[in-house]
Design a protein around this motif. Sequence first.
Motif, PDB file in Angstrom:
ATOM      1  N   ALA A 190      46.332  35.125  46.144  1.00  0.00           N
ATOM      2  CA  ALA A 190      45.396  34.014  46.041  1.00  0.00           C
ATOM      3  C   ALA A 190      44.004  34.510  45.669  1.00  0.00           C
ATOM      4  O   ALA A 190      43.294  33.867  44.875  1.00  0.00           O
ATOM      5  N   ILE A 191      43.609  35.650  46.210  1.00  0.00           N
ATOM      6  CA  ILE A 191      42.288  36.205  45.911  1.00  0.00           C
ATOM      7  C   ILE A 191      42.214  36.648  44.452  1.00  0.00           C
ATOM      8  O   ILE A 191      41.207  36.398  43.761  1.00  0.00           O
ATOM      9  N   TYR A 192      43.273  37.288  43.949  1.00  0.00           N
ATOM     10  CA  TYR A 192      43.274  37.700  42.548  1.00  0.00           C
ATOM     11  C   TYR A 192      43.375  36.500  41.601  1.00  0.00           C
ATOM     12  O   TYR A 192      42.847  36.546  40.480  1.00  0.00           O
ATOM     13  N   ASP A 193      44.040  35.433  42.034  1.00  0.00           N
ATOM     14  CA  ASP A 193      44.033  34.198  41.232  1.00  0.00           C
ATOM     15  C   ASP A 193      42.600  33.687  41.091  1.00  0.00           C
ATOM     16  O   ASP A 193      42.167  33.297  39.989  1.00  0.00           O
ATOM     17  N   ALA A 194      41.883  33.691  42.222  1.00  0.00           N
ATOM     18  CA  ALA A 194      40.490  33.233  42.192  1.00  0.00           C
ATOM     19  C   ALA A 194      39.632  34.178  41.361  1.00  0.00           C
ATOM     20  O   ALA A 194      38.718  33.734  40.639  1.00  0.00           O
ATOM     21  N   LEU A 195      39.929  35.485  41.440  1.00  0.00           N
ATOM     22  CA  LEU A 195      39.174  36.458  40.644  1.00  0.00           C
ATOM     23  C   LEU A 195      39.371  36.204  39.151  1.00  0.00           C
ATOM     24  O   LEU A 195      38.414  36.267  38.367  1.00  0.00           O
ATOM     25  N   ASP A 196      40.605  35.904  38.761  1.00  0.00           N
ATOM     26  CA  ASP A 196      40.872  35.605  37.349  1.00  0.00           C
ATOM     27  C   ASP A 196      40.103  34.360  36.894  1.00  0.00           C
ATOM     28  O   ASP A 196      39.586  34.310  35.774  1.00  0.00           O
ATOM     29  N   GLU A 197      40.036  33.352  37.764  1.00  0.00           N
ATOM     30  CA  GLU A 197      39.287  32.139  37.437  1.00  0.00           C
ATOM     31  C   GLU A 197      37.794  32.453  37.304  1.00  0.00           C
ATOM     32  O   GLU A 197      37.106  31.937  36.410  1.00  0.00           O
ATOM     33  N   TYR A 198      37.315  33.311  38.198  1.00  0.00           N
ATOM     34  CA  TYR A 198      35.901  33.706  38.137  1.00  0.00           C
ATOM     35  C   TYR A 198      35.618  34.428  36.824  1.00  0.00           C
ATOM     36  O   TYR A 198      34.608  34.142  36.150  1.00  0.00           O
ATOM     37  N   VAL A 199      36.481  35.378  36.468  1.00  0.00           N
ATOM     38  CA  VAL A 199      36.292  36.154  35.243  1.00  0.00           C
ATOM     39  C   VAL A 199      36.278  35.232  34.028  1.00  0.00           C
ATOM     40  O   VAL A 199      35.441  35.379  33.120  1.00  0.00           O
ATOM     41  N   ALA A 200      37.183  34.279  33.995  1.00  0.00           N
ATOM     42  CA  ALA A 200      37.254  33.349  32.863  1.00  0.00           C
ATOM     43  C   ALA A 200      35.975  32.532  32.725  1.00  0.00           C
ATOM     44  O   ALA A 200      35.588  32.148  31.613  1.00  0.00           O
ATOM     45  N   ALA A 201      35.312  32.280  33.850  1.00  0.00           N
ATOM     46  CA  ALA A 201      34.092  31.471  33.835  1.00  0.00           C
ATOM     47  C   ALA A 201      32.827  32.312  33.671  1.00  0.00           C
ATOM     48  O   ALA A 201      31.727  31.755  33.597  1.00  0.00           O
ATOM     49  N   HIS A 202      32.970  33.655  33.632  1.00  0.00           N
ATOM     50  CA  HIS A 202      31.793  34.529  33.548  1.00  0.00           C
ATOM     51  C   HIS A 202      31.952  35.570  32.441  1.00  0.00           C
ATOM     52  O   HIS A 202      31.801  36.775  32.654  1.00  0.00           O
ATOM     53  N   ASP A 203      32.289  35.082  31.270  1.00  0.00           N
ATOM     54  CA  ASP A 203      32.340  35.929  30.072  1.00  0.00           C
ATOM     55  C   ASP A 203      33.262  37.129  30.216  1.00  0.00           C
ATOM     56  O   ASP A 203      33.000  38.203  29.666  1.00  0.00           O
ATOM     57  N   GLY A 204      34.347  36.968  30.958  1.00  0.00           N
ATOM     58  CA  GLY A 204      35.351  38.022  31.056  1.00  0.00           C
ATOM     59  C   GLY A 204      34.942  39.221  31.888  1.00  0.00           C
ATOM     60  O   GLY A 204      35.540  40.289  31.743  1.00  0.00           O
ATOM     61  N   ARG A 205      33.949  39.027  32.763  1.00  0.00           N
ATOM     62  CA  ARG A 205      33.493  40.172  33.562  1.00  0.00           C
ATOM     63  C   ARG A 205      33.684  39.912  35.057  1.00  0.00           C
ATOM     64  O   ARG A 205      33.575  38.786  35.535  1.00  0.00           O
ATOM     65  N   LEU A 206      33.956  41.033  35.765  1.00  0.00           N
ATOM     66  CA  LEU A 206      34.127  40.959  37.217  1.00  0.00           C
ATOM     67  C   LEU A 206      32.771  40.774  37.887  1.00  0.00           C
ATOM     68  O   LEU A 206      31.733  41.108  37.310  1.00  0.00           O
ATOM     69  N   PRO A 207      32.755  40.274  39.113  1.00  0.00           N
ATOM     70  CA  PRO A 207      31.477  40.108  39.810  1.00  0.00           C
ATOM     71  C   PRO A 207      30.855  41.453  40.177  1.00  0.00           C
ATOM     72  O   PRO A 207      31.540  42.476  40.208  1.00  0.00           O
ATOM     73  N   ALA A 208      29.571  41.429  40.436  1.00  0.00           N
ATOM     74  CA  ALA A 208      28.852  42.613  40.914  1.00  0.00           C
ATOM     75  C   ALA A 208      28.423  42.338  42.348  1.00  0.00           C
ATOM     76  O   ALA A 208      27.745  41.344  42.626  1.00  0.00           O
ATOM     77  N   ALA A 209      28.855  43.200  43.273  1.00  0.00           N
ATOM     78  CA  ALA A 209      28.553  42.986  44.691  1.00  0.00           C
ATOM     79  C   ALA A 209      28.601  44.311  45.428  1.00  0.00           C
ATOM     80  O   ALA A 209      29.115  45.315  44.910  1.00  0.00           O
ATOM     81  N   THR A 210      28.075  44.317  46.636  1.00  0.00           N
ATOM     82  CA  THR A 210      28.082  45.536  47.456  1.00  0.00           C
ATOM     83  C   THR A 210      29.166  45.516  48.520  1.00  0.00           C
ATOM     84  O   THR A 210      29.448  46.542  49.130  1.00  0.00           O
ATOM     85  N   SER A 211      29.780  44.357  48.752  1.00  0.00           N
ATOM     86  CA  SER A 211      30.800  44.250  49.795  1.00  0.00           C
ATOM     87  C   SER A 211      31.782  43.143  49.444  1.00  0.00           C
ATOM     88  O   SER A 211      31.500  42.276  48.602  1.00  0.00           O
TER      89      SER A 211
END
Length: 301
Positions: A190-211
Amino acid sequence: MLISSGLTLAFASSAGAHGFARFSSTPISPPAGFEWVRWAYIAVTVVLGSLLVWRLTKARLTTVVAFVITVIGSGSLTLWVLGRFWATQSTAPTPGLGPASTPFLGFGWSEVGTVFIVWNVLGLAAIVSFVVLGKKLFGGRIGETGRVRLAAPLLGCYLLGVVPYVATGALTHGWAGSYAHRGCESNIKAIYDALDEYVAAHDGRLPAATSFSEVFELLAPYFEAPRTYYRMPSDTCSIGGAYEREPKTYQWDPTFNGLSIEEAAVRMTHSHEFPIDCPYHESIVLRAVDFRYYDLAFENE
């Protein structure tokens, strides 16, 4: 039959096929690491319990010791047999008693308090029952002291035996079955499904975070629905949440910050490095994400 029916009603909502096998902690069924409680309970009851009963009855000390051993021995055996039957009656048993296993420190009073109380009340009831039977068996040799007064010292010793569990939170112990482990796998998917949705909405890039907590907040709008498994929040492994009071959340690898999904796919497919991982399962993410980015990785080599 009444006991059997009552236990079924008390634990009807606790069973989970191949989920968590929960064993109540009692003086005769301690968790792993608490085995000393069983022997301390026996020693304290035979020594202290016998002395207290002896002062009440003024019977011969050897007779009193024999009486006490008969009562706690018979009561413990009866409780253990009933508890083991209850915990092994099917592949989806209701909680009972079992061998020393890892304590479920993550399950508090709200989750397993009823299990703990019911089985220890049964332990106290077993002592009272065998005090009554023992008094008849020993007859005049044990004196004329009332059954309630006779049982009180032994009940007190039993209650001392549950203090370590109440003090540490080791109310239950047991093992995690395949469904409990798959709860973590479902979380990861479920988390990776959400990650894929995030990437699709942010120019194909993963988020930037510290945790991971930061990543989890960023992904929150992309989850299809809130997900929990075995009463664990969806940012926590079901196994860690059961065994630890303060379980670790899933982990975020900051070396993936801002990477394109193509770059990340190559690392995940060829090096088995993942941006989000489980601190309790070495292979769970590999299984959950296997082949998800396979084609993308080879297209961008």
